[in-house]
Write a protein that holds these residues in place. Structure first.
Motif, PDB file in Angstrom:
ATOM      1  N   ILE A  90     170.563 -22.629  91.387  1.00 47.18           N
ATOM      2  CA  ILE A  90     169.452 -22.241  90.516  1.00 47.18           C
ATOM      3  C   ILE A  90     169.231 -23.345  89.490  1.00 47.18           C
ATOM      4  O   ILE A  90     170.144 -23.661  88.715  1.00 47.18           O
ATOM      5  CB  ILE A  90     169.749 -20.902  89.810  1.00 47.18           C
ATOM      6  CG1 ILE A  90     170.028 -19.809  90.842  1.00 47.18           C
ATOM      7  CG2 ILE A  90     168.601 -20.511  88.896  1.00 47.18           C
ATOM      8  CD1 ILE A  90     170.466 -18.482  90.241  1.00 47.18           C
ATOM      9  N   GLY A  91     168.061 -23.925  89.493  1.00 46.32           N
ATOM     10  CA  GLY A  91     167.771 -25.024  88.581  1.00 46.32           C
ATOM     11  C   GLY A  91     166.722 -24.659  87.558  1.00 46.32           C
ATOM     12  O   GLY A  91     165.691 -24.073  87.892  1.00 46.32           O
ATOM     13  N   TYR A  92     166.996 -24.985  86.299  1.00 44.54           N
ATOM     14  CA  TYR A  92     166.006 -24.788  85.247  1.00 44.54           C
ATOM     15  C   TYR A  92     165.087 -26.012  85.210  1.00 44.54           C
ATOM     16  O   TYR A  92     165.558 -27.147  85.138  1.00 44.54           O
ATOM     17  CB  TYR A  92     166.681 -24.605  83.893  1.00 44.54           C
ATOM     18  CG  TYR A  92     167.280 -23.227  83.706  1.00 44.54           C
ATOM     19  CD1 TYR A  92     166.580 -22.227  83.030  1.00 44.54           C
ATOM     20  CD2 TYR A  92     168.536 -22.923  84.204  1.00 44.54           C
ATOM     21  CE1 TYR A  92     167.112 -20.959  82.863  1.00 44.54           C
ATOM     22  CE2 TYR A  92     169.084 -21.659  84.047  1.00 44.54           C
ATOM     23  CZ  TYR A  92     168.373 -20.681  83.374  1.00 44.54           C
ATOM     24  OH  TYR A  92     168.907 -19.435  83.213  1.00 44.54           O
ATOM     25  N   ILE A  93     163.777 -25.770  85.268  1.00 41.74           N
ATOM     26  CA  ILE A  93     162.783 -26.832  85.166  1.00 41.74           C
ATOM     27  C   ILE A  93     161.936 -26.554  83.930  1.00 41.74           C
ATOM     28  O   ILE A  93     161.354 -25.471  83.801  1.00 41.74           O
ATOM     29  CB  ILE A  93     161.935 -26.939  86.447  1.00 41.74           C
ATOM     30  CG1 ILE A  93     160.857 -28.009  86.284  1.00 41.74           C
ATOM     31  CG2 ILE A  93     161.340 -25.599  86.863  1.00 41.74           C
ATOM     32  CD1 ILE A  93     160.135 -28.340  87.594  1.00 41.74           C
ATOM     33  N   THR A  94     161.920 -27.484  82.991  1.00 41.85           N
ATOM     34  CA  THR A  94     161.279 -27.236  81.702  1.00 41.85           C
ATOM     35  C   THR A  94     159.867 -27.799  81.651  1.00 41.85           C
ATOM     36  O   THR A  94     159.515 -28.710  82.401  1.00 41.85           O
ATOM     37  CB  THR A  94     162.101 -27.854  80.561  1.00 41.85           C
ATOM     38  OG1 THR A  94     161.967 -29.275  80.607  1.00 41.85           O
ATOM     39  CG2 THR A  94     163.574 -27.480  80.676  1.00 41.85           C
ATOM     40  N   GLN A  95     159.075 -27.268  80.731  1.00 41.99           N
ATOM     41  CA  GLN A  95     157.699 -27.733  80.572  1.00 41.99           C
ATOM     42  C   GLN A  95     157.606 -28.969  79.697  1.00 41.99           C
ATOM     43  O   GLN A  95     156.564 -29.608  79.637  1.00 41.99           O
ATOM     44  CB  GLN A  95     156.850 -26.608  79.966  1.00 41.99           C
ATOM     45  CG  GLN A  95     157.269 -26.188  78.590  1.00 41.99           C
ATOM     46  CD  GLN A  95     157.186 -24.688  78.368  1.00 41.99           C
ATOM     47  OE1 GLN A  95     158.010 -24.133  77.728  1.00 41.99           O
ATOM     48  NE2 GLN A  95     156.186 -24.017  78.906  1.00 41.99           N
ATOM     49  N   TRP A  96     158.704 -29.326  78.991  1.00 40.69           N
ATOM     50  CA  TRP A  96     158.631 -30.456  78.056  1.00 40.69           C
ATOM     51  C   TRP A  96     159.256 -31.738  78.584  1.00 40.69           C
ATOM     52  O   TRP A  96     158.971 -32.812  78.076  1.00 40.69           O
ATOM     53  CB  TRP A  96     159.293 -30.074  76.729  1.00 40.69           C
ATOM     54  CG  TRP A  96     160.769 -29.810  76.821  1.00 40.69           C
ATOM     55  CD1 TRP A  96     161.772 -30.727  76.818  1.00 40.69           C
ATOM     56  CD2 TRP A  96     161.401 -28.538  76.938  1.00 40.69           C
ATOM     57  NE1 TRP A  96     162.998 -30.100  76.920  1.00 40.69           N
ATOM     58  CE2 TRP A  96     162.803 -28.755  77.001  1.00 40.69           C
ATOM     59  CE3 TRP A  96     160.931 -27.221  76.991  1.00 40.69           C
ATOM     60  CZ2 TRP A  96     163.721 -27.715  77.121  1.00 40.69           C
ATOM     61  CZ3 TRP A  96     161.854 -26.192  77.108  1.00 40.69           C
ATOM     62  CH2 TRP A  96     163.223 -26.441  77.168  1.00 40.69           C
ATOM     63  N   GLU A  97     160.108 -31.658  79.594  1.00 37.45           N
ATOM     64  CA  GLU A  97     160.804 -32.862  80.061  1.00 37.45           C
ATOM     65  C   GLU A  97     159.829 -33.892  80.633  1.00 37.45           C
ATOM     66  O   GLU A  97     160.092 -35.094  80.600  1.00 37.45           O
ATOM     67  CB  GLU A  97     161.845 -32.478  81.114  1.00 37.45           C
ATOM     68  CG  GLU A  97     162.889 -33.540  81.384  1.00 37.45           C
ATOM     69  CD  GLU A  97     163.931 -33.651  80.291  1.00 37.45           C
ATOM     70  OE1 GLU A  97     164.797 -34.543  80.382  1.00 37.45           O
ATOM     71  OE2 GLU A  97     163.884 -32.853  79.322  1.00 37.45           O
ATOM     72  N   ALA A  98     158.678 -33.405  81.137  1.00 37.37           N
ATOM     73  CA  ALA A  98     157.717 -34.317  81.755  1.00 37.37           C
ATOM     74  C   ALA A  98     157.136 -35.323  80.769  1.00 37.37           C
ATOM     75  O   ALA A  98     156.623 -36.373  81.168  1.00 37.37           O
ATOM     76  CB  ALA A  98     156.587 -33.517  82.404  1.00 37.37           C
ATOM     77  N   TRP A  99     157.206 -35.025  79.475  1.00 38.94           N
ATOM     78  CA  TRP A  99     156.688 -35.951  78.466  1.00 38.94           C
ATOM     79  C   TRP A  99     157.555 -37.209  78.357  1.00 38.94           C
ATOM     80  O   TRP A  99     157.100 -38.236  77.847  1.00 38.94           O
ATOM     81  CB  TRP A  99     156.627 -35.277  77.096  1.00 38.94           C
ATOM     82  CG  TRP A  99     155.536 -34.273  76.946  1.00 38.94           C
ATOM     83  CD1 TRP A  99     155.676 -32.922  76.811  1.00 38.94           C
ATOM     84  CD2 TRP A  99     154.127 -34.525  76.924  1.00 38.94           C
ATOM     85  NE1 TRP A  99     154.452 -32.318  76.703  1.00 38.94           N
ATOM     86  CE2 TRP A  99     153.466 -33.283  76.762  1.00 38.94           C
ATOM     87  CE3 TRP A  99     153.346 -35.680  77.033  1.00 38.94           C
ATOM     88  CZ2 TRP A  99     152.085 -33.165  76.709  1.00 38.94           C
ATOM     89  CZ3 TRP A  99     151.962 -35.562  76.971  1.00 38.94           C
ATOM     90  CH2 TRP A  99     151.346 -34.319  76.810  1.00 38.94           C
ATOM     91  N   LYS A 100     158.809 -37.140  78.803  1.00 40.55           N
ATOM     92  CA  LYS A 100     159.749 -38.229  78.562  1.00 40.55           C
ATOM     93  C   LYS A 100     159.555 -39.368  79.563  1.00 40.55           C
ATOM     94  O   LYS A 100     159.245 -39.131  80.733  1.00 40.55           O
ATOM     95  CB  LYS A 100     161.182 -37.704  78.626  1.00 40.55           C
ATOM     96  CG  LYS A 100     161.481 -36.649  77.559  1.00 40.55           C
ATOM     97  CD  LYS A 100     162.892 -36.101  77.679  1.00 40.55           C
ATOM     98  CE  LYS A 100     163.157 -35.034  76.623  1.00 40.55           C
ATOM     99  NZ  LYS A 100     164.522 -34.472  76.735  1.00 40.55           N
ATOM    100  N   GLY A 101     159.767 -40.592  79.077  1.00 41.58           N
ATOM    101  CA  GLY A 101     159.573 -41.767  79.913  1.00 41.58           C
ATOM    102  C   GLY A 101     160.790 -42.658  79.950  1.00 41.58           C
ATOM    103  O   GLY A 101     161.931 -42.191  79.963  1.00 41.58           O
ATOM    104  N   THR A 102     160.551 -43.971  79.935  1.00 39.23           N
ATOM    105  CA  THR A 102     161.640 -44.937  80.099  1.00 39.23           C
ATOM    106  C   THR A 102     162.655 -44.874  78.964  1.00 39.23           C
ATOM    107  O   THR A 102     163.822 -45.198  79.167  1.00 39.23           O
ATOM    108  CB  THR A 102     161.059 -46.353  80.194  1.00 39.23           C
ATOM    109  OG1 THR A 102     160.226 -46.610  79.049  1.00 39.23           O
ATOM    110  CG2 THR A 102     160.215 -46.514  81.451  1.00 39.23           C
ATOM    111  N   ASN A 103     162.223 -44.470  77.771  1.00 42.24           N
ATOM    112  CA  ASN A 103     163.169 -44.383  76.659  1.00 42.24           C
ATOM    113  C   ASN A 103     164.198 -43.282  76.861  1.00 42.24           C
ATOM    114  O   ASN A 103     165.206 -43.231  76.171  1.00 42.24           O
ATOM    115  CB  ASN A 103     162.425 -44.162  75.340  1.00 42.24           C
ATOM    116  CG  ASN A 103     161.612 -42.884  75.342  1.00 42.24           C
ATOM    117  OD1 ASN A 103     161.224 -42.384  76.395  1.00 42.24           O
ATOM    118  ND2 ASN A 103     161.335 -42.362  74.161  1.00 42.24           N
TER     119      ASN A 103
END
Length: 782
Positions: free
Chosen positions: A37-50
């Protein structure tokens, strides 16, 4: 759930590949029956190379290996003050403040430009910026919005199949575009849950669960979630009974939680999934009626991570599998929780344990960090928790506020990685910084533990913590990107173990004697034995007694009865392990009281304080009297204890400090039954030379001795006396291993690094006096 639901037909698999991109990797679906079971968040997509990703937008549903996961939990929807649910993107960022509340908001964030809600849940989008009219040129747009169930509502739109509303533009699912999370998951036989709550959005759970009106409003939004296509509800109320961010728990929470689960079950029906995330601390689990929860819920997702972090007083493990000697608090490990849940009669197949795809970093007070090192706290202003006293490591993990993803950890240099054989997890140190995390070997051990103990499976926080794109990206609109060759080393490790297909390990069978009887103050010994179907080597441990392993599948337990005037009944717990799983059993010991006076605790006499110079030792004497004349034993929190005729001497060696420091020395005396302690504040007086003596021309120095001279620290290269540092080759400037400025008078070995004119150089071979930067010289630019 049965993993059989996860198997896709060839046609379904090919259709999914064509919809998501022909270059995507195709993996064989697993055959095991464990939950992943994996949690997929709505905010992680904002993150990039940093944050360790290749591009912004990599962390979406298009980059999850759905041949590994059986359930994905979309996280989170929050609970508002009226009981309604709202998008996690609309969280009140001041909710940590005492007077703050969460106002109601839309279930999905209506702004497609500032939120990933629609992009993740509905996939590639086509925007309609106003509701189409009846003009001929608007006919195509009107057909599209009507086919997908959108109608005009006030100044925005309403999606009639789900009851979700929003503002313009209308987020149409693009025909032939990349599918959304739920559609893509269903193509692969994966279920998708709506996860409600989370650490920063649980404040209103207690009042909602206790108020029928607010609960009714909550259940109305549960209906909307199910209409959106979710396969069930996951509750992440942190934490019933004990409270969380900016709210207190109360005993009524437990019963209200149980009733809420029954109400949700009735609302969603028997064929949808109902799960919840639970604390890994058994102290927070005692208040539940577990048989009642078993009757209404499918799985218990145990958060066997976040067990140590910036709040801890000593550096400890984020997610230990087993206990370890340096732990601050006992029983915070996966093995203890499993045994506790088994004792409660909770079905093992309903239990999923946590897998952390991230680490936790702290700073310590030590020059070189270690497991159990004191943490160094200060006030930190977190983006979620606000101002908090914490030892979190922001120097190395600022972008993650001390919680780096595994994929970022693997990209970070300068860390020394080690393994804790007790906890069976890795950790890393860099100077004063300590990092606890999980790697492939530790994740494999946890997966094997789940197989061996026939548990339900794992929950992963969170699915993008370990991904690495080893291919190129295909773009779907302005936001969605899919990697053509995705690596997920931790998730793949779980899948390998679960899919191994070998026979399950059988727990050893333990045989213990019946109840034992012993007189007060006497000793009783008895034997225990065990067998193992796989003939694995066995090891025995015991609590409340001593044990000797006889090496032949048996052990001898020795119990010392206390000096008691009244009858007592005590319990000795024996545990046998085959290295993969364990079995425990209890032996009752009936202690016959002496019938005389009860035991009197010893009286300890200790000095009120002591002082010692930095790096030096001091002997602190203590004494004690015992009215019963019992043999007394002395212990101390630090130093060496030597028994004397009147008490004990504690030889305390002070650490080297540069500022005056007070260390509390805790001394304990016990008569075997009762004890008394005293705290002695020891003032350690700073040495202004940092613990290094000043050079003395009359003293003999040997190789490696260090001295201070004219404010510079030197090391002796060989025996010397009377040769002045700085003017004799026997002395060299002390090298602390850091990159220092190049010195023409210093000899450097190959690999040494220096700075010169603001740049760093590395020596290719031994050199002295050769200036960095000269062509053909021994220095190369780093």
């Amino acid at each position: 759930m049965q993993k059989g639901l996860h198997l896709s037909t060839l046609a379904g698999a090919m259709a999914a590949v064509l919809m998501v991109g022909s270059a995507a990797s195709v993996h064989a679906a697993p055959t095991h029956d464990k939950n992943v079971i994996g949690y997929i968040t709505q905010w992680e997509a904002w993150k990039g190379t940093n944050a360790g990703f290749s591009v912004k937008g990599e962390a979406t549903h298009l980059n999850v290996n759905m041949d590994i996961y059986s359930i994905l939990n979309f996280s989170f929807f929050g609970v508002a003050k009226d009981g309604s649910l709202h998008s996690g993107d609309l969280r009140n960022k001041n909710i940590y403040q005492p007077s703050a509340v969460q106002e109601p908001g839309p279930l999905l964030h209506p702004d497609v430009y500032s939120s990933w809600d629609f992009h993740i849940l509905w996939g590639e989008l086509e925007y309609i910026h106003q509701y189409p009219g009846n003009e001929a040129w608007e006919a195509d747009a009107l057909r599209k919005v009507q086919e997908q169930g959108f109608v005009k509502s006030g100044n925005g739109w309403l999606h009639t199949p789900t009851g979700v509303s929003g503002q313009f533009p209308i987020p149409l699912k693009k025909a032939g575009g990349a599918p959304g999370l739920i559609d893509l998951a269903h193509q692969k036989g994966v279920k998708v849950m709506a996860s409600l709550g989370g650490w920063s959005m649980s404040k209103h759970f207690p009042e909602m669960a206790a108020d029928p009106v607010k609960k009714a409003r909550f259940l109305e939004d549960v209906d909307k979630l199910m209409a959106l296509g979710f396969d069930g509800i996951d509750i992440d109320w942190e934490y019933p009974g004990t409270g969380g961010m900016n709210f207190q728990g109360n005993p009524e929470d437990y019963g209200n939680f149980e009733l809420l689960m029954e109400d949700i079950r009735e609302r969603i029906g028997p064929n949808k999934l109902l799960t919840a995330a639970f604390s890994a601390s058994t102290a927070k689990l005692e208040g539940y009626n577990w048989p009642r929860l078993v009757a209404s819920m499918d799985y218990f997702n145990m958060m066997t991570y976040d067990l140590n972090g910036g709040w801890s007083n000593v550096a400890g493990h984020n997610a230990p599998l087993y206990p370890y000697p340096e732990e601050e608090y006992p029983d915070l490990d996966l093995d203890h929780l499993r045994a506790w849940m088994a004792a409660k009669g909770i079905p093992s197949e309903k239990i999923n344990f946590g897998a952390a795809f991230y680490g936790r970093g702290v700073q310590t007070t030590e020059a070189t960090a270690y497991v159990g090192a004191p943490t160094d706290k200060r006030t930190v202003n977190f983006s979620v928790d606000g101002p908090t006293e914490s030892a979190v490591d922001l120097d190395n993990w600022k972008e993650f506020e001390g919680q780096p993803n595994y994929n970022y950890i693997m990209q970070s240099a300068g860390w020394e990685h080690m393994w804790d054989a007790n906890a069976e997890v890795p950790y890393a140190v860099k100077g004063k910084y300590f990092l606890s995390y999980d790697d492939v070997p530790s994740i494999e051990k946890k997966a094997q533990y789940i197989v061996d103990n026939q548990l339900g499976g794992v929950i992963v926080w969170q699915v993008h913590g370990d991904i690495k794109c080893e291919g190129t990206f295909i773009s779907y609109g302005a936001k969605l990107k899919q990697c053509t060759n995705l690596s997920s080393p931790l998730a793949e490790a779980i899948d390998r173990v679960f899919s191994a297909g070998g026979s399950l390990n059988t727990a050893p069978v333990l045989t213990v004697p019946a109840a034992q009887n012993v007189d007060a103050g006497a000793v009783v010994s008895f034997n225990v034995s065990a067998t193992d179907a796989e003939s694995d080597p066995l090891s025995f441990t015991v609590t409340n007694a001593a044990i000797v392993d006889n090496g032949n599948g048996s052990a001898t337990v020795t119990y010392q009865a206390p000096n008691t005037a009244t009858d007592l009944q005590e319990t000795v717990v024996v545990k046998v392990s085959d290295g993969r799983t364990s079995t425990s059993d209890s032996i009752v010991v009936n202690v016959k009281g002496s019938g005389g006076e009860g035991n009197t605790a010893p009286v300890l006499t200790a000095p009120i304080n002591a002082s010692v110079n930095s790096g030096q030792s001091v002997v602190i004497s203590v004494s004690a009297e015992d009215a019963d004349g019992d043999l007394l034993t002395y212990t101390a929190s630090d130093g060496t204890v030597t028994t004397t005729a009147t008490g004990a001497d504690i030889t305390f060696v002070a650490p080297s400090v540069t500022v005056d420091t007070v260390i509390d020395l805790v001394v304990t005396v016990t008569d075997g039954i009762a004890s008394q302690t005293a705290t002695i504040p020891v003032s350690v007086l700073a040495d202004t030379t940092g613990g290094v003596t000043t050079w003395d021309p009359n003293q003999v120095y040997n190789t490696g001795d260090t001295v201070m001279f004219d404010g510079v620290k030197y090391t002796a290269k060989w025996w010397t006396k009377g040769e002045q540092p700085g003017s004799s080759s026997v002395w060299e400037v002390f090298d602390d291993g850091s990159v220092g400025e190049w010195s023409a008078s210093k000899a450097y070995s190959g690999g040494a690094e220096v700075t010169f004119n603001g740049q760093t150089y590395r020596a290719k071979w031994w050199t002295k006096g050769d200036q960095p930067g000269n062509a053909g010289g021994p220095w190369e630019l780093v």
